[in-house]
Write a protein that holds these residues in place. Sequence first.
Motif, PDB file in Angstrom:
ATOM      1  N   GLU A   1      31.968  43.098  44.268  1.00  0.00           N
ATOM      2  CA  GLU A   1      31.286  42.941  45.550  1.00  0.00           C
ATOM      3  C   GLU A   1      30.362  41.721  45.515  1.00  0.00           C
ATOM      4  O   GLU A   1      30.305  40.947  46.474  1.00  0.00           O
TER       5      GLU A   1
ATOM      6  N   GLY B   1      32.066  47.159  37.423  1.00  0.00           N
ATOM      7  CA  GLY B   1      33.138  46.292  37.894  1.00  0.00           C
ATOM      8  C   GLY B   1      33.177  46.209  39.406  1.00  0.00           C
ATOM      9  O   GLY B   1      33.364  45.132  39.976  1.00  0.00           O
ATOM     10  N   ARG B   2      33.001  47.343  40.068  1.00  0.00           N
ATOM     11  CA  ARG B   2      32.993  47.348  41.534  1.00  0.00           C
ATOM     12  C   ARG B   2      31.775  46.588  42.075  1.00  0.00           C
ATOM     13  O   ARG B   2      31.873  45.842  43.053  1.00  0.00           O
TER      14      ARG B   2
ATOM     15  N   THR C   1      34.087  43.471  31.994  1.00  0.00           N
ATOM     16  CA  THR C   1      33.912  44.832  32.484  1.00  0.00           C
ATOM     17  C   THR C   1      35.232  45.348  33.057  1.00  0.00           C
ATOM     18  O   THR C   1      36.006  44.587  33.635  1.00  0.00           O
ATOM     19  N   ALA C   2      35.456  46.615  32.921  1.00  0.00           N
ATOM     20  CA  ALA C   2      36.642  47.219  33.533  1.00  0.00           C
ATOM     21  C   ALA C   2      36.513  47.175  35.055  1.00  0.00           C
ATOM     22  O   ALA C   2      35.479  47.541  35.604  1.00  0.00           O
ATOM     23  N   ALA C   3      37.576  46.731  35.716  1.00  0.00           N
ATOM     24  CA  ALA C   3      37.542  46.558  37.170  1.00  0.00           C
ATOM     25  C   ALA C   3      37.288  47.869  37.911  1.00  0.00           C
ATOM     26  O   ALA C   3      36.689  47.871  38.980  1.00  0.00           O
ATOM     27  N   ASP C   4      37.730  48.992  37.347  1.00  0.00           N
ATOM     28  CA  ASP C   4      37.573  50.271  38.033  1.00  0.00           C
ATOM     29  C   ASP C   4      36.268  50.984  37.686  1.00  0.00           C
ATOM     30  O   ASP C   4      36.038  52.104  38.122  1.00  0.00           O
ATOM     31  N   SER C   5      35.408  50.331  36.920  1.00  0.00           N
ATOM     32  CA  SER C   5      34.117  50.928  36.578  1.00  0.00           C
ATOM     33  C   SER C   5      33.113  50.660  37.702  1.00  0.00           C
ATOM     34  O   SER C   5      33.341  49.814  38.573  1.00  0.00           O
ATOM     35  N   LEU C   6      32.013  51.382  37.669  1.00  0.00           N
ATOM     36  CA  LEU C   6      30.950  51.155  38.657  1.00  0.00           C
ATOM     37  C   LEU C   6      30.448  49.719  38.566  1.00  0.00           C
ATOM     38  O   LEU C   6      30.292  49.038  39.579  1.00  0.00           O
TER      39      LEU C   6
END
Length: 125
Positions: free
Chosen positions: A103, A98-99, A91-96
């Motif tokens: 977490e 990814g966040r 997943t892209a780290a800056d995607s929802l």
Amino acid sequence: MTARVLATLLFTEQPSMTMSDLAEQLRASNGAISTAIKMLSSVGLVERQPAPGSRREHYRLRDDAWTVLYTNQNAVLAAMRRAAEAGLEATAADSLAGRRLAEMRDFYDFLLAEIPALLERWRAK
């Protein structure tokens, strides 16, 4: 049913109970009791108790059930952390997502770091 079996073993004044005892007291099938016992045994809450003179399996709540449960859960926590890490790789780290996964990973890292000290404090109590 698992919660009911756990509660019954927690509140009983008997040193151990058979599946038949549990089934009768809970008005449940032997299959439902068996499934609950397997689950509770797999996480370390319930163990077989030798009962001399009896041919039936006897079960009891472990004396150290809560610490064993927490210790066994470390494997689950580690698996959850690995799942978060695998998700982050896909997943892209800056995607929802990814966040959320970051977490999740950070939360499980925190728990895995803190649990050993908590258990030591509990044992020293």
